[in-house]
Design a protein around this motif. Structure first.
Motif, PDB file in Angstrom:
ATOM      1  N   PHE A 120      27.915  37.200  70.813  1.00 42.51           N
ATOM      2  CA  PHE A 120      26.647  37.022  71.524  1.00 42.51           C
ATOM      3  C   PHE A 120      26.927  36.993  73.018  1.00 42.51           C
ATOM      4  CE2 PHE A 120      23.554  33.916  73.372  1.00 42.51           C
ATOM      5  CZ  PHE A 120      22.416  34.698  73.241  1.00 42.51           C
ATOM      6  N   SER A 121      26.137  37.720  73.802  1.00 43.15           N
ATOM      7  CA  SER A 121      26.367  37.754  75.244  1.00 43.15           C
ATOM      8  C   SER A 121      25.080  38.043  76.005  1.00 43.15           C
ATOM      9  CB  SER A 121      27.428  38.805  75.595  1.00 43.15           C
ATOM     10  OG  SER A 121      27.002  40.096  75.207  1.00 43.15           O
ATOM     11  N   PHE A 122      25.077  37.652  77.271  1.00 41.44           N
ATOM     12  CA  PHE A 122      23.978  37.975  78.184  1.00 41.44           C
ATOM     13  C   PHE A 122      24.421  37.642  79.596  1.00 41.44           C
ATOM     14  CE2 PHE A 122      23.332  33.495  77.243  1.00 41.44           C
ATOM     15  CZ  PHE A 122      23.000  32.957  78.476  1.00 41.44           C
ATOM     16  N   CYS A 150      26.460  28.021  68.907  1.00 42.91           N
ATOM     17  CA  CYS A 150      26.970  27.787  70.253  1.00 42.91           C
ATOM     18  C   CYS A 150      25.805  27.432  71.164  1.00 42.91           C
ATOM     19  CB  CYS A 150      27.711  29.009  70.793  1.00 42.91           C
ATOM     20  SG  CYS A 150      26.690  30.502  70.967  1.00 42.91           S
ATOM     21  N   GLN A 151      26.106  26.753  72.265  1.00 47.50           N
ATOM     22  CA  GLN A 151      25.092  26.471  73.272  1.00 47.50           C
ATOM     23  C   GLN A 151      25.773  26.086  74.573  1.00 47.50           C
ATOM     24  OE1 GLN A 151      23.439  22.910  70.989  1.00 47.50           O
ATOM     25  NE2 GLN A 151      23.081  22.269  73.103  1.00 47.50           N
ATOM     26  N   LEU A 167      31.946  34.350  67.517  1.00 47.44           N
ATOM     27  CA  LEU A 167      31.962  33.376  66.427  1.00 47.44           C
ATOM     28  C   LEU A 167      33.379  33.209  65.892  1.00 47.44           C
ATOM     29  CD1 LEU A 167      28.862  33.906  66.588  1.00 47.44           C
ATOM     30  CD2 LEU A 167      28.836  33.670  64.099  1.00 47.44           C
ATOM     31  N   THR A 168      33.729  31.990  65.539  1.00 48.60           N
ATOM     32  CA  THR A 168      35.047  31.729  64.970  1.00 48.60           C
ATOM     33  C   THR A 168      35.089  32.221  63.521  1.00 48.60           C
ATOM     34  OG1 THR A 168      34.456  29.536  64.139  1.00 48.60           O
ATOM     35  CG2 THR A 168      35.239  29.677  66.420  1.00 48.60           C
ATOM     36  N   ASP A 169      36.298  32.296  62.980  1.00 46.26           N
ATOM     37  CA  ASP A 169      36.443  32.692  61.578  1.00 46.26           C
ATOM     38  C   ASP A 169      35.723  31.703  60.663  1.00 46.26           C
ATOM     39  OD1 ASP A 169      37.973  34.836  62.351  1.00 46.26           O
ATOM     40  OD2 ASP A 169      39.890  33.857  61.955  1.00 46.26           O
ATOM     41  N   ALA A 174      31.156  30.472  57.008  1.00 47.37           N
ATOM     42  CA  ALA A 174      29.991  29.661  56.650  1.00 47.37           C
ATOM     43  C   ALA A 174      28.720  30.486  56.700  1.00 47.37           C
ATOM     44  CB  ALA A 174      29.894  28.466  57.592  1.00 47.37           C
ATOM     45  N   LEU A 175      28.628  31.369  57.683  1.00 50.01           N
ATOM     46  CA  LEU A 175      27.449  32.228  57.830  1.00 50.01           C
ATOM     47  C   LEU A 175      27.287  33.130  56.611  1.00 50.01           C
ATOM     48  CD1 LEU A 175      25.197  33.021  59.806  1.00 50.01           C
ATOM     49  CD2 LEU A 175      26.784  34.631  60.858  1.00 50.01           C
TER      50      LEU A 175
END
Length: 235
Positions: A120-122, A150-151, A167-169, A174-175
């Motif tokens: 995720f990026s911006f 994340c935040q 995202l971590t492994d 979990a996702l």
């Protein structure tokens, strides 16, 4: 001949084992933004955002995928974020004395099992003075719970805020195991001097596909050559 065949089969094995990962842009193009109020919307732009806030705002099954903005209500007394479809940008307006405004995305990733990773990026260009900015990324479980991925929060200054999170492994595992495919991104401004707006550009959610063998054509070609040599040897 044995040495030749061994070399060929090793070459085939190497080609089959070789692989390349493909990266795909999963976030849909920004086609518009819809105002959607929330009684506790004052927490959405800030670092105190909760999973319940996200669920109450965008988690209902009646809310379709797309971009949303908190809009004027008794809690915020505010307008809403706007988008530039041509430039694919989001503007977070500011007004002194308010609790802020935020933009939120609800999207669905089909076949989550196909991805090894998400990124995720911006980039956010702030106005000269005023607000604090926040972002958060969430996923929804099969039970309808919201899980934070994340935040972050940053005070205002003259520099562009570039955010990139992989995202971590553990998060990907979990996702895949618990997620229902729904992803939520929330970006907020806590308010500031009227007329000074923040602009979000290059917002992205990329997925890395699971590794696949390649190239098939070369592998088949070498296998065919090996078979031909074996036939000649028998003859």
């Amino acid at each position: 001949m044995k040495k030749t065949l061994c070399t060929i089969f090793l070459g085939v094995a190497g080609l089959v084992a070789s692989a390349s990962a493909a990266t795909i842009q999963l976030m849909p193009e920004i086609s518009g933004i819809t105002g959607k109020g929330l009684s506790t919307a004052g927490r959405l732009p800030g670092n105190g955002i909760t999973s319940a806030d996200v669920k109450n705002w965008l988690g209902s099954s009646s809310v379709t995928d797309g971009w949303y903005s908190t809009t004027g209500n008794g809690d915020m007394q505010w307008g809403k974020a706007s988008v530039n479809v041509a430039n694919q940008t989001i503007t977070l307006p500011n007004m002194n004395g308010t609790q802020g405004v935020c933009a939120g995305l609800k999207m669905t990733i089909d076949n989550m099992q196909a991805y090894d990773g998400l990124s995720f990026s911006f980039s956010l260009t702030p106005p000269g003075t005023g607000p604090t900015f926040t972002y958060s990324l969430w996923y929804e479980t099969a039970d309808g719970d919201m899980v934070n991925l994340c935040q972050g929060t940053r005070g205002n200054n003259a520099s562009v805020w570039n955010v990139s999170y992989d995202l971590t492994d553990e998060q990907m595992s979990a996702l895949k195991t618990n997620g229902n495919g729904k992803i939520y991104a929330v970006l907020g401004s806590t308010g500031g001097t009227g007329g000074n707006n923040a602009v979000i550009t290059d917002i992205s959610l990329e997925g890395t596909l699971a590794v696949v063998p390649e190239p098939a054509a070369a592998s088949l070609g070498l296998l065919g050559l090996a078979a031909l040599l074996m036939r000649r040897r028998r003859a």
